[in-house]
Design a protein around this motif. Structure first.
Motif, PDB file in Angstrom:
ATOM      1  N   ASN A  68       0.837  -1.206   0.000  1.00  0.00           N
ATOM      2  CA  ASN A  68       0.000   0.000   0.000  1.00  0.00           C
ATOM      3  C   ASN A  68       0.870   1.252   0.000  1.00  0.00           C
ATOM      4  OD1 ASN A  68      -2.342  -1.534   0.031  1.00  0.00           O
ATOM      5  ND2 ASN A  68      -2.541  -1.458   2.250  1.00  0.00           N
ATOM      6  N   ASP A  69       1.938   1.229   0.773  1.00  0.00           N
ATOM      7  CA  ASP A  69       2.864   2.356   0.794  1.00  0.00           C
ATOM      8  C   ASP A  69       3.522   2.535  -0.575  1.00  0.00           C
ATOM      9  OD1 ASP A  69       2.223   2.677   3.470  1.00  0.00           O
ATOM     10  OD2 ASP A  69       4.076   1.717   4.198  1.00  0.00           O
ATOM     11  N   GLU A  71       2.227   1.756  -3.480  1.00  0.00           N
ATOM     12  CA  GLU A  71       1.230   2.349  -4.385  1.00  0.00           C
ATOM     13  C   GLU A  71       1.151   3.858  -4.187  1.00  0.00           C
ATOM     14  OE1 GLU A  71      -2.150  -0.040  -3.355  1.00  0.00           O
ATOM     15  OE2 GLU A  71      -1.642  -1.585  -4.833  1.00  0.00           O
ATOM     16  N   LYS A  72       1.202   4.295  -2.946  1.00  0.00           N
ATOM     17  CA  LYS A  72       1.194   5.738  -2.672  1.00  0.00           C
ATOM     18  C   LYS A  72       2.450   6.404  -3.236  1.00  0.00           C
ATOM     19  CE  LYS A  72      -1.525   5.184   1.526  1.00  0.00           C
ATOM     20  NZ  LYS A  72      -1.486   5.151   2.987  1.00  0.00           N
ATOM     21  N   TYR A  73       3.602   5.736  -3.062  1.00  0.00           N
ATOM     22  CA  TYR A  73       4.867   6.250  -3.577  1.00  0.00           C
ATOM     23  C   TYR A  73       4.820   6.374  -5.102  1.00  0.00           C
ATOM     24  CZ  TYR A  73       9.830   6.263  -4.879  1.00  0.00           C
ATOM     25  OH  TYR A  73      11.042   6.562  -5.422  1.00  0.00           O
ATOM     26  N   GLU A  75       2.179   6.713  -6.989  1.00  0.00           N
ATOM     27  CA  GLU A  75       1.242   7.792  -7.356  1.00  0.00           C
ATOM     28  C   GLU A  75       1.920   9.159  -7.237  1.00  0.00           C
ATOM     29  OE1 GLU A  75      -2.907   9.616  -5.637  1.00  0.00           O
ATOM     30  OE2 GLU A  75      -2.597   7.454  -5.490  1.00  0.00           O
ATOM     31  N   VAL A  76       2.643   9.370  -6.154  1.00  0.00           N
ATOM     32  CA  VAL A  76       3.347  10.632  -5.952  1.00  0.00           C
ATOM     33  C   VAL A  76       4.427  10.816  -7.027  1.00  0.00           C
ATOM     34  CG1 VAL A  76       4.929  11.863  -4.403  1.00  0.00           C
ATOM     35  CG2 VAL A  76       2.887  10.760  -3.480  1.00  0.00           C
ATOM     36  N   THR A  81       2.624   0.907  -9.822  1.00  0.00           N
ATOM     37  CA  THR A  81       3.375  -0.173  -9.168  1.00  0.00           C
ATOM     38  C   THR A  81       3.897  -1.184 -10.172  1.00  0.00           C
ATOM     39  OG1 THR A  81       1.325  -1.368  -8.715  1.00  0.00           O
ATOM     40  CG2 THR A  81       2.189   0.035  -6.957  1.00  0.00           C
TER      41      THR A  81
END
Length: 128
Positions: A68-69, A71-73, A75-76, A81
């Motif tokens: 999950n982290d 995926e956030k990385y 996106e930023v 992924t």
């Protein structure tokens, strides 16, 4: 001078050969169980096969949080992924192939068998 500090692998092998650990020693003849045991190894062994599964699932849940982290990385960073994983796979190269070739030897060292063992006993290719 050689470093006398045991590696995590050495420590795991030693722990598996302690008295009363025969049930786990039998389990690690299965490559999947060996993989799970290696993933959860933190200096202590589970007492039962059920505890092995429980601790392995806990690791998987931690990994999922890391995903999950990731995926956030991604996106930023303006990517996804899949691209991050492809990049990682390219960087890791033939690591998986090396592990596949190493697994039978690792099982042999951990169990103490030079050959292969079966549930019914030691096969004729045992090298003592």
């Amino acid at each position: 001078m050689k470093n006398s500090t045991p590696t995590p692998a050495d420590a795991l092998i030693a722990a598996l050969h302690e008295p009363g650990r025969e049930n786990l020693l039998d389990l690690v003849q299965n490559p999947l169980c060996l993989t799970m045991l290696c993933m959860i190894w933190d200096g202590s062994l589970p007492d039962t096969q059920a505890e092995l599964y429980q601790r392995y699932l806990r690791k998987i849940y931690e990994w999922n949080q890391n995903l999950n982290d990731l995926e956030k990385y991604a996106e930023v960073g303006g990517t996804n992924t899949t691209k991050l994983k492809q990049n990682l796979n390219r960087q890791l190269g033939g690591t998986g192939k090396g592990c596949a070739e190493f697994a039978p030897a690792a099982i042999s060292v951990i169990t103490g068998f030079g050959g292969r063992a079966s549930r019914g006993g030691i096969r004729s290719d045992f090298v003592g």
